[in-house]
Design a protein around this motif. Structure first.
Motif, PDB file in Angstrom:
ATOM      1  N   ARG A 105       0.842  -1.297   0.046  1.00 22.21           N
ATOM      2  CA  ARG A 105       0.119  -0.110  -0.122  1.00 22.21           C
ATOM      3  C   ARG A 105       0.760   1.253  -0.019  1.00 22.21           C
ATOM      4  O   ARG A 105       1.833   1.359   0.672  1.00 22.21           O
ATOM      5  N   ARG A 106       0.352   2.261  -1.015  1.00 24.20           N
ATOM      6  CA  ARG A 106       1.073   3.493  -0.847  1.00 24.20           C
ATOM      7  C   ARG A 106       0.119   4.633  -0.925  1.00 24.20           C
ATOM      8  O   ARG A 106      -1.155   4.259  -1.464  1.00 24.20           O
ATOM      9  N   SER A 107       0.268   5.906  -0.501  1.00 24.64           N
ATOM     10  CA  SER A 107      -0.687   6.796  -0.782  1.00 24.64           C
ATOM     11  C   SER A 107      -0.661   7.025  -2.392  1.00 24.64           C
ATOM     12  O   SER A 107       0.430   7.605  -2.723  1.00 24.64           O
ATOM     13  N   ILE A 108      -1.592   6.984  -3.018  1.00 20.16           N
ATOM     14  CA  ILE A 108      -1.885   7.397  -4.618  1.00 20.16           C
ATOM     15  C   ILE A 108      -2.549   8.628  -4.827  1.00 20.16           C
ATOM     16  O   ILE A 108      -3.590   8.478  -4.354  1.00 20.16           O
ATOM     17  N   ARG A 109      -1.721   9.584  -5.468  1.00 18.23           N
ATOM     18  CA  ARG A 109      -2.168  10.816  -5.691  1.00 18.23           C
ATOM     19  C   ARG A 109      -2.564  11.164  -7.154  1.00 18.23           C
ATOM     20  O   ARG A 109      -2.750  12.223  -7.524  1.00 18.23           O
ATOM     21  N   SER A 110      -2.521   9.923  -7.999  1.00 20.33           N
ATOM     22  CA  SER A 110      -2.685  10.290  -9.346  1.00 20.33           C
ATOM     23  C   SER A 110      -3.501   8.979  -9.860  1.00 20.33           C
ATOM     24  O   SER A 110      -2.783   7.840  -9.639  1.00 20.33           O
ATOM     25  N   ASP A 138      -8.398  21.894  -2.085  1.00 20.67           N
ATOM     26  CA  ASP A 138      -8.154  21.983  -3.574  1.00 20.67           C
ATOM     27  C   ASP A 138      -6.883  20.726  -3.764  1.00 20.67           C
ATOM     28  O   ASP A 138      -6.468  20.911  -4.864  1.00 20.67           O
ATOM     29  N   GLN A 139      -7.170  19.861  -3.112  1.00 19.70           N
ATOM     30  CA  GLN A 139      -6.271  18.440  -3.745  1.00 19.70           C
ATOM     31  C   GLN A 139      -6.699  17.740  -5.091  1.00 19.70           C
ATOM     32  O   GLN A 139      -7.951  17.138  -4.727  1.00 19.70           O
ATOM     33  N   ALA A 140      -6.133  17.937  -6.016  1.00 17.91           N
ATOM     34  CA  ALA A 140      -6.853  17.602  -7.452  1.00 17.91           C
ATOM     35  C   ALA A 140      -7.092  16.121  -7.331  1.00 17.91           C
ATOM     36  O   ALA A 140      -7.956  16.073  -8.225  1.00 17.91           O
ATOM     37  N   PHE A 141      -6.265  15.177  -6.756  1.00 13.86           N
ATOM     38  CA  PHE A 141      -6.629  13.875  -6.910  1.00 13.86           C
ATOM     39  C   PHE A 141      -8.022  13.435  -6.625  1.00 13.86           C
ATOM     40  O   PHE A 141      -8.557  12.384  -6.711  1.00 13.86           O
ATOM     41  N   ILE A 142      -8.510  14.223  -5.633  1.00 15.97           N
ATOM     42  CA  ILE A 142      -9.734  13.897  -5.103  1.00 15.97           C
ATOM     43  C   ILE A 142     -10.915  13.672  -6.081  1.00 15.97           C
ATOM     44  O   ILE A 142     -11.731  13.080  -6.327  1.00 15.97           O
ATOM     45  N   THR A 184     -13.799   4.560  13.510  1.00 16.54           N
ATOM     46  CA  THR A 184     -14.091   4.772  12.083  1.00 16.54           C
ATOM     47  C   THR A 184     -12.746   4.535  11.288  1.00 16.54           C
ATOM     48  O   THR A 184     -12.857   4.322  10.078  1.00 16.54           O
ATOM     49  N   TYR A 185     -11.703   5.183  11.855  1.00 14.17           N
ATOM     50  CA  TYR A 185     -10.279   5.087  11.106  1.00 14.17           C
ATOM     51  C   TYR A 185     -10.055   3.654  11.169  1.00 14.17           C
ATOM     52  O   TYR A 185      -9.350   3.134   9.873  1.00 14.17           O
ATOM     53  N   ILE A 186     -10.321   2.858  11.814  1.00 14.82           N
ATOM     54  CA  ILE A 186      -9.888   1.384  12.008  1.00 14.82           C
ATOM     55  C   ILE A 186     -10.702   0.703  10.798  1.00 14.82           C
ATOM     56  O   ILE A 186      -9.982  -0.071   9.824  1.00 14.82           O
ATOM     57  N   GLY A 226      -7.462  13.602   5.443  1.00 16.78           N
ATOM     58  CA  GLY A 226      -8.027  14.144   6.487  1.00 16.78           C
ATOM     59  C   GLY A 226      -8.158  15.698   6.525  1.00 16.78           C
ATOM     60  O   GLY A 226      -8.759  16.373   7.352  1.00 16.78           O
ATOM     61  N   ALA A 227      -7.740  16.326   5.404  1.00 11.72           N
ATOM     62  CA  ALA A 227      -7.525  17.721   5.377  1.00 11.72           C
ATOM     63  C   ALA A 227      -9.021  18.372   4.918  1.00 11.72           C
ATOM     64  O   ALA A 227      -9.040  18.604   3.826  1.00 11.72           O
ATOM     65  N   ILE A 228     -10.048  18.316   5.813  1.00 13.45           N
ATOM     66  CA  ILE A 228     -11.403  18.798   5.623  1.00 13.45           C
ATOM     67  C   ILE A 228     -11.440  20.140   6.311  1.00 13.45           C
ATOM     68  O   ILE A 228     -11.383  20.162   7.385  1.00 13.45           O
ATOM     69  N   PRO A 259       8.192   2.979  -1.099  1.00 14.75           N
ATOM     70  CA  PRO A 259       7.737   3.128   0.019  1.00 14.75           C
ATOM     71  C   PRO A 259       8.178   4.407   0.692  1.00 14.75           C
ATOM     72  O   PRO A 259       9.228   4.986   0.186  1.00 14.75           O
ATOM     73  N   ARG A 260       7.303   5.156   1.324  1.00 17.69           N
ATOM     74  CA  ARG A 260       7.729   6.210   2.131  1.00 17.69           C
ATOM     75  C   ARG A 260       8.441   5.894   3.277  1.00 17.69           C
ATOM     76  O   ARG A 260       8.200   5.075   3.740  1.00 17.69           O
ATOM     77  N   PRO A 261       9.197   7.075   3.767  1.00 13.26           N
ATOM     78  CA  PRO A 261      10.229   6.820   4.932  1.00 13.26           C
ATOM     79  C   PRO A 261       9.250   6.438   6.120  1.00 13.26           C
ATOM     80  O   PRO A 261       7.989   6.923   6.395  1.00 13.26           O
ATOM     81  N   ARG A 262       9.824   5.647   6.921  1.00 15.61           N
ATOM     82  CA  ARG A 262       9.039   5.369   8.216  1.00 15.61           C
ATOM     83  C   ARG A 262      10.187   5.421   9.482  1.00 15.61           C
ATOM     84  O   ARG A 262      11.242   5.246   9.180  1.00 15.61           O
ATOM     85  N   LEU A 263       9.847   5.554  10.511  1.00  9.34           N
ATOM     86  CA  LEU A 263      10.486   5.357  11.652  1.00  9.34           C
ATOM     87  C   LEU A 263      11.068   3.928  11.774  1.00  9.34           C
ATOM     88  O   LEU A 263      10.485   3.020  11.409  1.00  9.34           O
TER      89      LEU A 263
HETATM   90  C1  LIG Z   1      -5.675  10.204   8.637  1.00 10.60           C
HETATM   91  C2  LIG Z   1      -4.900  10.360   7.542  1.00 10.60           C
HETATM   92  C3  LIG Z   1      -5.023  11.530   6.735  1.00 10.60           C
HETATM   93  C4  LIG Z   1      -4.358  11.830   5.766  1.00 10.60           C
HETATM   94  N1  LIG Z   1      -4.509  13.118   5.056  1.00 10.60           N
HETATM   95  C5  LIG Z   1      -4.152  13.403   3.651  1.00 10.60           C
HETATM   96  C6  LIG Z   1      -4.454  14.682   2.938  1.00 10.60           C
HETATM   97  O1  LIG Z   1      -5.400  15.252   3.106  1.00 10.60           O
HETATM   98  N2  LIG Z   1      -3.793  14.570   1.743  1.00 10.60           N
HETATM   99  C7  LIG Z   1      -2.923  13.711   1.247  1.00 10.60           C
HETATM  100  O2  LIG Z   1      -2.295  13.873   0.187  1.00 10.60           O
HETATM  101  N3  LIG Z   1      -2.296  12.685   2.098  1.00 10.60           N
HETATM  102  C8  LIG Z   1      -3.040  12.534   3.255  1.00 10.60           C
HETATM  103  N4  LIG Z   1      -2.574  11.456   4.067  1.00 10.60           N
HETATM  104  C9  LIG Z   1      -1.847  10.378   3.320  1.00 10.60           C
HETATM  105  C10 LIG Z   1      -0.308  10.536   4.494  1.00 10.60           C
HETATM  106  O3  LIG Z   1       0.201  11.829   3.860  1.00 10.60           O
HETATM  107  C11 LIG Z   1       0.497   9.324   4.008  1.00 10.60           C
HETATM  108  O4  LIG Z   1      -0.084   8.341   4.455  1.00 10.60           O
HETATM  109  C12 LIG Z   1       2.048   9.283   4.588  1.00 10.60           C
HETATM  110  O5  LIG Z   1       2.553  10.376   4.072  1.00 10.60           O
HETATM  111  C13 LIG Z   1       2.959   8.010   4.315  1.00 10.60           C
HETATM  112  O6  LIG Z   1       2.662   7.573   3.181  1.00 10.60           O
HETATM  113  P1  LIG Z   1       2.246   6.504   2.433  1.00 10.60           P
HETATM  114  O7  LIG Z   1       0.649   6.384   2.721  1.00 10.60           O
HETATM  115  O8  LIG Z   1       2.536   6.354   1.075  1.00 10.60           O
HETATM  116  O9  LIG Z   1       2.868   5.050   3.155  1.00 10.60           O
HETATM  117  C14 LIG Z   1      -3.423  11.064   5.101  1.00 10.60           C
HETATM  118  C15 LIG Z   1      -3.152   9.994   6.157  1.00 10.60           C
HETATM  119  C16 LIG Z   1      -3.944   9.433   6.978  1.00 10.60           C
HETATM  120  C17 LIG Z   1      -3.771   8.245   7.844  1.00 10.60           C
END
Ligand SMILES: Cc1cc2nc3c(=O)[nH]c(=O)nc-3n(C[C@H](O)[C@H](O)[C@H](O)COP(=O)(O)O)c2cc1C
Length: 214
Positions: A11-16, A66-70, A137-139, A159-161, A194-198
């Motif tokens: 899993r990665r955060s996908i923005r495109s 204004d996050q375009a990927f939405i 709900t996050y779970i 989460g940026a509402i 993968p994005r950085p982690r502790l």
């Molecule tokens: C509760 C929560 C809110 C988040 N809100 C945003 C957001 O508003 N915009 C965004 O681009 N990413 C958002 N993210 C994604 C995080 O930036 C991302 O999970 C983190 O940088 C680690 O990257 P990864 O998911 O690719 O591992 C959010 C993640 C979580 C868990």
């Protein structure tokens, strides 16, 4: 389909996203993964709105910095809490379900007087339920996200509402509902590394104990 371990790793955060739509079957599989999540006292405070309409997605984008990927994502889930899930009556119902279905409880929860104890608890302040409802709900929402990955889809939490009133008006939601996150979902244009982690050492507050197992 990926295993849970594979989905967690991949899993990665996908923005495109590609413009290809996500099937109803997949949407239902993601919602089912959320539905099966655990929650404190089985309160299940999560509710979801599934958004595919372009105008609504544009509105969500505007409300969410204004996050375009939405807008680009073929489907956006609005993860919401229902504050009424924490009413004393709901708590009582959930507890009765435990009894009726023979759930094995522990400690003071086995007290035959528990229903009376529940009845003596004051009706919770609606403000005090937001934090636990959001945690639960996050779970469920992360279950949905991992199922998306398992199905070969990309996703990103939002989460940026910026304005709760505006998002509720846009989605036509009643007073007892609060939107706590969005998840944009679609086929990824590309999958980033993968994005950085502790490190493990940084997240462990004391050394790992010996378990005795080999
Ligand atoms: C509760 C929560 C809110 C988040 N809100 C945003 C957001 O508003 N915009 C965004 O681009 N990413 C958002 N993210 C994604 C995080 O930036 C991302 O999970 C983190 O940088 C680690 O990257 P990864 O998911 O690719 O591992 C959010 C993640 C979580 C868990």
């Amino acid at each position: 389909m990926l295993s849970v371990a594979e989905a967690i790793q991949q899993r990665r955060s996908i923005r495109s996203f590609k413009s290809d739509p996500v099937s109803e079957e997949m949407i239902l599989q993601m919602l089912e993964a959320a539905r099966l999540a655990p929650s404190a006292s089985n309160q299940q405070p999560w509710r979801f709105v599934v958004v595919t309409d372009s105008e609504e997605k544009r509105g969500l984008r505007q409300i969410c910095f204004d996050q375009a990927f939405i807008e680009e994502a073929p489907v956006v889930f609005a993860a919401c809490i229902d504050r009424s899930a924490y009413s004393r009556e709901a708590y009582r119902r959930r507890y009765q379900e435990f009894i009726d279905t023979g759930v094995e409880l522990s400690g003071r929860f086995t007290d035959p007087e528990i229903q009376r104890i529940i009845d003596s608890i004051p009706e919770p302040d609606p403000r005090s339920v937001v934090a636990p409802a959001t945690a639960n709900t996050y779970i469920a929402t992360e279950h949905l996200v991992l199922m998306a990955t398992a199905l070969g889809l990309g996703s990103c939490w939002v989460g940026a509402i910026m304005d709760q009133g505006a998002i509720k008006a846009l989605l036509g939601l009643p007073e007892n509902i609060i939107v706590v996150a969005l998840v944009a979902v679609g086929y990824p244009k590309s999958v980033p590394p993968p994005r950085p982690r502790l490190s493990l050492e940084e997240i462990l507050l004391r050394p790992l104990p010996q378990t005795g197992a080999t």
